[in-house]
Scaffold this motif. Structure first.
Motif, short mmCIF file in Angstrom:
data_model
loop_
_atom_site.label_atom_id
_atom_site.label_comp_id
_atom_site.label_asym_id
_atom_site.label_seq_id
_atom_site.Cartn_x
_atom_site.Cartn_y
_atom_site.Cartn_z
N LYS A 38 0.85 -1.34 0.05
CA LYS A 38 -0.10 -0.07 -0.08
C LYS A 38 0.89 1.33 0.09
N ASP A 47 -6.68 -5.59 7.42
CA ASP A 47 -7.38 -5.54 6.14
C ASP A 47 -8.25 -4.10 6.00
N GLU A 70 -9.36 -2.98 2.49
CA GLU A 70 -9.42 -4.29 1.88
C GLU A 70 -10.58 -5.10 2.39
#
Length: 203
Positions: A27, A136, A141
């Protein structure tokens, strides 16, 4: 707690810190983001477990876990600076081993503190999945535990295998290692062959 349990817990923290660092790299986060993501992945599940069991939070009681988290993150950063290629498969494999290690650690801690087996299986699952869930969510995500191949089910299966061996009369020292093996192999197999438990029909 016995030495092996302490080292197993440290191994779980290290592997999950690596998983968080790999996600932070994917990321493109800065240094602070790396530390945050590595930390929540490594200690998030165990923190929730200890709070639910009304026990001292493990990383506050023993700062070895914080040093292990930071050390694993720094080593992963160094490796990525030397070899910046990022095979996503590495993240999933690291996550699978962290999941299995924390599943066993969570069960053992619950059983050591006289929790019934059903609660121990739940604590193992929470310890295994919650850190990855936080990771996440922070990265925006869909959490692995909620989507894709079998995830939390592998923890439950590992916990049930532990219980089966224990109730069959096997020495309790062998049960955690068998549960660890079942959990990690089932998770890796689910990733390899895309095992799922679909509930809704695809249109």
């Amino acid at each position: 707690m016995t030495d092996w349990f302490h080292w197993l817990n440290l191994a779980g923290v290290a592997v999950c810190a690596i998983s968080g660092t790999l996600m932070a790299y994917q990321k493109k986060m800065d240094g602070f983001g790396v530390v945050v993501l590595a930390s929540v992945t490594a200690i998030g599940g165990g923190t929730l477990r200890d709070i639910m069991l009304d026990l001292p939070v493990f990383w506050i009681k023993d700062t070895d876990y914080l040093y292990t988290t930071l050390g694993a993150a720094l080593l992963t950063i160094a490796w990525l600076r030397i070899s910046p290629r990022f095979p996503y498969h590495y993240l999933l494999v690291a996550d699978a081993f962290g999941l299995a290690l924390f599943n066993v650690v969570g069960m053992e801690k619950a059983l050591i503190n006289d929790a019934p087996m059903s609660v121990a299986i739940a604590m193992g699952t929470i310890t295994g999945v919650f850190g990855g869930l936080l990771r996440d969510v922070i990265c925006r995500e869909v959490p692995l535990v909620l989507n894709g191949e079998l995830y939390a089910i592998t923890c439950i299966t590992g916990g049930l295998s532990y219980a089966a061996l224990l109730y069959a009369g096997f020495d309790q020292h062998y049960c955690p290692w068998f549960a660890l093996l079942v959990t990690v192999l089932m998770r890796l197999a689910a990733m390899r062959w895309h095992w799922q438990l679909p509930v809704f029909k695809n249109e």
